[in-house]
Design a protein around this motif. Sequence first.
Motif, short mmCIF file in Angstrom:
data_model
loop_
_atom_site.label_atom_id
_atom_site.label_comp_id
_atom_site.label_asym_id
_atom_site.label_seq_id
_atom_site.Cartn_x
_atom_site.Cartn_y
_atom_site.Cartn_z
N THR A 134 0.85 -1.19 0.00
CA THR A 134 0.00 0.00 0.00
C THR A 134 0.88 1.24 0.00
OG1 THR A 134 -1.72 1.25 1.19
CG2 THR A 134 -0.17 -0.01 2.53
N SER A 135 0.41 2.29 -0.65
CA SER A 135 1.15 3.56 -0.62
C SER A 135 0.58 4.50 0.43
CB SER A 135 1.10 4.22 -2.01
OG SER A 135 -0.23 4.34 -2.46
N LEU A 136 -0.50 4.10 1.09
CA LEU A 136 -1.10 4.92 2.14
C LEU A 136 -0.26 4.86 3.41
CD1 LEU A 136 -4.77 3.69 1.67
CD2 LEU A 136 -3.94 5.99 1.14
N CYS A 137 -0.20 5.97 4.13
CA CYS A 137 0.54 6.01 5.38
C CYS A 137 -0.18 6.91 6.38
CB CYS A 137 1.97 6.51 5.17
SG CYS A 137 3.02 6.33 6.63
N ASN A 138 -0.16 6.50 7.63
CA ASN A 138 -0.83 7.29 8.67
C ASN A 138 0.11 8.27 9.36
OD1 ASN A 138 0.62 5.18 9.83
ND2 ASN A 138 -0.74 5.02 11.60
N GLU A 139 1.35 8.34 8.90
CA GLU A 139 2.28 9.36 9.39
C GLU A 139 2.74 10.21 8.21
OE1 GLU A 139 4.16 7.24 13.36
OE2 GLU A 139 5.40 7.32 11.54
N LYS A 140 3.17 11.42 8.49
CA LYS A 140 3.58 12.36 7.44
C LYS A 140 4.98 12.87 7.73
CE LYS A 140 -0.50 11.93 5.66
NZ LYS A 140 -0.78 10.69 6.41
N GLY A 182 4.33 3.20 2.12
CA GLY A 182 3.27 3.45 3.06
C GLY A 182 3.46 2.74 4.38
N GLU A 183 2.36 2.56 5.05
CA GLU A 183 2.34 1.79 6.29
C GLU A 183 1.67 0.46 6.00
OE1 GLU A 183 2.39 -0.25 9.42
OE2 GLU A 183 3.64 1.55 9.24
N VAL A 184 2.45 -0.62 6.07
CA VAL A 184 1.98 -1.93 5.65
C VAL A 184 0.76 -2.40 6.43
CG1 VAL A 184 3.59 -3.11 7.20
CG2 VAL A 184 2.75 -4.28 5.16
N LEU A 185 0.66 -2.02 7.71
CA LEU A 185 -0.46 -2.51 8.52
C LEU A 185 -1.78 -1.83 8.19
CD1 LEU A 185 1.26 -2.93 12.02
CD2 LEU A 185 0.91 -4.63 10.21
N ILE A 186 -1.76 -0.84 7.30
CA ILE A 186 -3.00 -0.23 6.81
C ILE A 186 -3.74 -1.19 5.88
CG2 ILE A 186 -3.85 1.52 5.18
CD1 ILE A 186 -2.09 3.56 6.50
N HIS A 187 -3.00 -2.04 5.19
CA HIS A 187 -3.65 -2.92 4.21
C HIS A 187 -4.70 -3.80 4.88
CE1 HIS A 187 -4.28 -5.61 0.85
NE2 HIS A 187 -3.46 -4.88 0.10
N LYS A 188 -5.89 -3.81 4.33
CA LYS A 188 -7.01 -4.53 4.92
C LYS A 188 -6.77 -6.04 4.99
CE LYS A 188 -10.45 -1.12 3.42
NZ LYS A 188 -11.65 -0.89 2.56
N HIS A 189 -5.93 -6.53 4.10
CA HIS A 189 -5.70 -7.98 4.04
C HIS A 189 -4.27 -8.34 4.46
CE1 HIS A 189 -9.58 -8.45 2.04
NE2 HIS A 189 -9.24 -7.47 1.24
N VAL A 190 -3.68 -7.55 5.33
CA VAL A 190 -2.27 -7.78 5.67
C VAL A 190 -2.06 -9.15 6.32
CG1 VAL A 190 -2.43 -6.61 7.94
CG2 VAL A 190 -0.23 -6.78 6.74
N ILE A 191 -3.00 -9.60 7.13
CA ILE A 191 -2.84 -10.91 7.78
C ILE A 191 -2.90 -12.03 6.74
CG2 ILE A 191 -3.95 -12.55 9.35
CD1 ILE A 191 -4.68 -10.20 11.14
#
Length: 472
Positions: A134-140, A182-191
């Motif tokens: 994912t390219s999304l991240c919860n930090e900037k 991004g932040e890998v743990l954002i991915h909905k299917h990370v598990i």
Amino acid sequence: MLIRQNTHAFIRFWNSMAYIESQVNHVSRIYSGKEKDFILSLSRQPQDLDDIINNLAAKHVHFDLEDLNAFIKELERLWLIVSGESEDELRNKEKSFSYAELDAVRNAFAADQQIVEISTKEAPWLRSLQLEVTSLCNEKCIHCYIPSETKDYGSMMPVEQVKSVIDQFAELSGLRIILSGGEVLIHKHVIEILEYCREKDLMIFILSNLTLMNDETLKIIKNLNVFNIQVSLYSMDESVHDNITKVKGSWKKTKRNLETLVANDIRVTISCPILKQNYKGYKELFEYAQSLNIFCYVDYVLLAQSDLCTNNLCTRMTMEQTEELLDAILDNDPKYHQKINAITSETDLDTMPFGQRFNSCEVLRSTICMTVDGNIYPCPGWQGMVVGNIYEQSLKYIWFESPRVIELRNVDKNSFKKCKKCGLKNYCDMCLVYNFNENNGDIYEVSTRFCDNAKSLKTKIKQRYKLIQEGQ
């Protein structure tokens, strides 16, 4: 007698060789001939040794039993296999990673941790794949090489596409999968992704800020035998860390979850870029890492953005600040103490490797990276150098036949005119991606910061060497 590979050991076949590595003690070996055939006959399921011997004999592979027993004994000593009369005995003989025993393991296997090379320039082994799920991240983070808009309005790679990439990597005998964002743990299917990596018997790395880790994720990480988690921690001062991430409360979450991983004997590495904002806290961070017995990696050059924008380099230290940091590093990091104490003459000052990141670089020789949109690029941060796209070509084609990959593999230290007659090569950490991002896409225009840092580092090491000579 029953025998199988250690739970924490991984076996691969490449270029007519068998490769085996333990993720607990970092011992690896390559074998050819009869030894190769024996290694490749092993599995994660216990087998009777006589059955293995008979199956090999049917393939015209014959062992002297005395030699085979000695070979098995050595593999067991290196924690690569286990043998015994029952499955319970096999389980009891295995050694897992433990922080309490880490120093003892390092000392016990220091002489066995050889540099193992199985690739050739003509047939390089794709050993590691960094996959941005994912390219999304919860930090900037203010210094980040990924543009902020990408982290705000990015996407997630569909889980079926992730699995397809992992399949292609596994078919190439890939070993290490590095899951990032991004932040890998954002991915909905990370598990589900982690579980699939384990199904494919990959050595799993995770790059994360840990702020989203919870009890369920922790349990999965532990059960799936994840090898290492690289954590972004910028300071032991909460306000400094949060000002860098631009997220209030991020320090508390990252630090708490980092310590939870350590308490659960999950290997952790701290990654800390050093900026104007946090360079004074280096010593405290280094001591914190030492107190947990974990490695702390620092980068004090900083990488410009992957879109060739250099605005983030406003966070780069001045040379005066860098020299202050270098003093702190040389005062605290034992690896520098060991090297300086090993200097026997001034000649060593011009040859002993205190830097040389580029000379040891394995870009496109054993590693490659992929963005969430399928673009393939050489290494983290070098997203502007696209060498292929997984939606248009196979991973195998890109690795072996991409014209740009072949071109980049032929780049060596002699390709840089500025460096040919430089006397600072053994102090320099020059890196292609840093040159590229900082100089509008020109890998051959060496960032002057590397030169300045190398000069300062040599001066300071020379000063310390002279003090030792003078008995101070």
